[in-house]
Structures are given as structure tokens and as C-alpha cells.
Design an enzyme around this catalytic site. Structure first.
Site, PDB file in Angstrom:
ATOM      1  N   ASP A   7       0.970  -1.361  -0.072  1.00 24.95           N
ATOM      2  CA  ASP A   7      -0.128  -0.094   0.061  1.00 24.95           C
ATOM      3  C   ASP A   7       0.741   1.411  -0.067  1.00 24.95           C
ATOM      4  OD1 ASP A   7      -2.485   1.588   0.368  1.00 24.95           O
ATOM      5  OD2 ASP A   7      -1.916   1.798   2.580  1.00 24.95           O
ATOM      6  N   SER A   8       0.174   2.294   0.099  1.00 21.57           N
ATOM      7  CA  SER A   8       1.195   3.776  -0.143  1.00 21.57           C
ATOM      8  C   SER A   8       1.728   3.850   1.340  1.00 21.57           C
ATOM      9  CB  SER A   8       0.261   4.803  -0.322  1.00 21.57           C
ATOM     10  OG  SER A   8      -1.021   4.835   0.487  1.00 21.57           O
ATOM     11  N   TYR A  39      -1.127   8.411  -2.218  1.00 22.18           N
ATOM     12  CA  TYR A  39      -1.233   7.789  -3.757  1.00 22.18           C
ATOM     13  C   TYR A  39      -2.533   8.352  -4.322  1.00 22.18           C
ATOM     14  CZ  TYR A  39       2.641   4.055  -3.750  1.00 22.18           C
ATOM     15  OH  TYR A  39       3.572   3.419  -3.761  1.00 22.18           O
ATOM     16  N   CYS A  70      -4.323  -1.597  -1.570  1.00 22.26           N
ATOM     17  CA  CYS A  70      -4.415  -0.265  -1.934  1.00 22.26           C
ATOM     18  C   CYS A  70      -5.620  -0.053  -2.883  1.00 22.26           C
ATOM     19  CB  CYS A  70      -3.334   0.388  -2.495  1.00 22.26           C
ATOM     20  SG  CYS A  70      -3.259   2.096  -3.263  1.00 22.26           S
ATOM     21  N   CYS A 168     -11.044   3.100   0.926  1.00 28.68           N
ATOM     22  CA  CYS A 168      -9.564   3.282   0.699  1.00 28.68           C
ATOM     23  C   CYS A 168      -9.210   2.229   2.067  1.00 28.68           C
ATOM     24  CB  CYS A 168      -9.478   4.525   1.149  1.00 28.68           C
ATOM     25  SG  CYS A 168      -7.651   5.092   1.935  1.00 28.68           S
ATOM     26  N   THR A 169      -8.046   1.582   2.162  1.00 29.77           N
ATOM     27  CA  THR A 169      -7.642   0.865   2.898  1.00 29.77           C
ATOM     28  C   THR A 169      -6.991   1.353   4.338  1.00 29.77           C
ATOM     29  OG1 THR A 169      -5.476   0.650   2.071  1.00 29.77           O
ATOM     30  CG2 THR A 169      -7.132  -1.453   1.385  1.00 29.77           C
TER      31      THR A 169
HETATM   32  N1  DGL Z   1      -4.744   3.247   1.199  1.00 28.51           N
HETATM   33  C1  DGL Z   1      -4.767   3.733  -0.375  1.00 28.51           C
HETATM   34  C2  DGL Z   1      -6.263   3.212  -0.652  1.00 28.51           C
HETATM   35  O1  DGL Z   1      -6.755   2.444  -0.691  1.00 28.51           O
HETATM   36  C3  DGL Z   1      -3.849   4.811  -0.683  1.00 28.51           C
HETATM   37  C4  DGL Z   1      -4.399   6.117   0.169  1.00 28.51           C
HETATM   38  C5  DGL Z   1      -3.418   7.288  -0.471  1.00 28.51           C
HETATM   39  O2  DGL Z   1      -2.143   6.951  -0.210  1.00 28.51           O
HETATM   40  O3  DGL Z   1      -3.987   8.271  -0.671  1.00 28.51           O
HETATM   41  O4  DGL Z   1      -6.763   4.119  -1.710  1.00 28.51           O
END
Ligand code: DGL
Length: 240
Positions: A7-8, A39, A70, A168-169
């Protein structure tokens, strides 16, 4: 099995936690690219460069499969990555879409990043969908700051819905808080784990790699996963 998860930042740890609970006794390699966070506002081109570096790294670790923990990567470039690599790769969003299409929920709220909403992936749900991009939440969660006022502002944009997808995770960190406010929630990591059919081996090993290690990170990891882990700082050289 050796399982790669990325993930980010810390968001994918919420997915890792579900994996650990359901499929303990595997070797997990987790990469959180927190130096490049968020991200959710990056272009597809940037997302492709960043995630390819991470996948190349996980392949060097000889993982058997990779889980994209992610929502942003899953919704924007999952099929490109699947085509590019010759290793099983799972995304975090499609199991939730399938689950919702077979559910009795009729009005569904989705909280997600800007790029996830822009991808329109959740339009594949054949119900009434209300999608809210929430760009302010991830930085607050990563910095371990209070998100309640910001979250309340986003929730005001939703009509009354049957359930809210944590699209979003990073968002499962406030799942209990939402449940206390009487919102039903869908945690995509949980849905994915129900669908996966992984084996359990003999021994549990967790290696966490982050591109930036600091005090907030360690506090956040300990809040999310309650297992022993090895932690290393490792930046995978990203240049714009
Ligand atoms: N946790 C990620 C997602 O599910 C990324 C969130 C981010 O870095 O903006 O989209």
C-alpha cells in the site's frame, strides 16, 4: 506460503491484519510506501511506476502471490499490473463489488480517495451509489492526528444509506467509530479474506518494509497489528 502485500502507507496493514487473523502461519512481506504518500491524488503513470517498483521488490523476496492492499492502485491500474506480471495478483476492490451486487443493500455510500472515485470502479455496483472523495483523511491517519471533524464533514455529504464502503484501506481505523455512530460499514480487507482460500503453513513471519520509519509509524503499526514483526526502512528510489 510467502505473501506480498503493499500500500502507500499504513492502510494496507488493515488488510494484513485480516490476513493474519484468518491465515496465520504464513510468511508475510509488507511494503508501505509512506515516503510517497498520498497515492490517492497521483496520476496513473506515477501509480504504475511506484507499484511496479514495489512488485519487483516483492518478487525478489520470492513471494507466491501479491495482494494490492490499496484501493487507488486496485481501481486504476490493477489490470495493467496483472498483464505485466506473471505472478498471481489480487486486488482489494473487486471482491467487495461482487459481495455488494449479491447483497440486499440498496443505497450504498462509498468513501474513497480522489483517484478511486475518478476511476468509477464502484459504478459497477448495480445499486444506488453515493461516492465521496475524501482527500483529507489519509494524511491525518498517517500522522496519527484527530480525523473526527473532517470525517463528519464528509459524512454530511452522504444521504441516508444502508451501508458505507470503506473504499480506501486506511479507513478501517475509524470503522469502530462509525459503527458507534450507527453506520454499517464494509471493510474490503475482510471481504477479500473471505474470498481467498489460502493455506496455513507451520510458522508465522512478518516482515514490514516502509520507505520512511518514524515514531508515528511505529505507533500506528502497533495500533493496527498486534503481532510480532521485523521492521526495516527501505526506500525504492522514486524520481518524478
Ligand atoms: N490506502 C490507499 C487506498 O486504499 C491509498 C491512500 C493514499 O495514499 O491516498 O486508496
Amino acid at each position: 506460503m510467502k505473501i506480498g502485500v503493499f500500500d502507500s502507507g499504513i492502510g494496507g496493514l488493515n488488510v494484513l491484519k485480516e490476513l493474519l487473523d484468518k491465515y496465520p502461519n504464513n510468511t508475510y512481506y509488507y511494503f508501505g510506501d509512506n515516503i510517497n504518500i498520498p497515492y490517492g491524488t497521483k496520476t496513473k503513470y506515477e501509480l504504475t511506476i511506484l507499484s511496479s517498483k514495489i512488485i519487483d521488490f516483492l518478487i525478489l523476496k520470492e513471494v507466491d502471490l501479491i495482494i494490492i492492499a490499496c484501493g487507488t492502485i486496485s481501481s486504476n491500474i490493477y489490470f495493467d499490473l496483472k498483464q505485466k506480471y506473471n505472478i498471481p495478483i489480487y486486488d482489494i476492490i473487486s471482491p467487495t463489488i461482487e459481495y455488494l451486487n449479491n447483497s440486499n443493500y440498496q443505497k450504498i455510500g462509498v468513501l474513497a480517495t480522489e483517484m478511486t472515485v475518478k476511476s468509477q470502479i464502484f459504478n459497477q455496483i448495480n445499486k444506488e451509489i453515493y461516492q465521496i472523495p475524501c482527500p483529507k483523511l489519509v494524511p491525518l491517519i498517517e500522522d496519527n492526528l484527530d480525523y473526527t471533524d473532517v470525517l463528519a464533514e464528509y459524512l454530511k455529504q452522504l444521504p441516508k444509506v444502508d451501508t458505507i464502503v470503506l473504499g480506501c484501506t486506511h479507513y478501517p481505523v475509524f470503522e469502530k467509530y462509525l459503527n458507534k455512530l450507527n453506520y454499517k460499514t464494509i471493510n474490503m480487507g475482510k471481504v477479500l479474506c473471505e474470498k481467498l482460500n489460502l493455506k496455513n503453513n507451520k510458522e508465522l513471519k512478518i516482515r514490514l518494509y516502509f520507505s520512511k520509519v518514524d515514531h508515528n509509524l511505529i505507533t500506528n503499526i502497533d495500533k493496527i497489528i498486534k503481532y510480532d514483526y521485523q521492521l526495516e526502512e527501505l526506500c525504492l528510489n522514486y524520481q518524478k
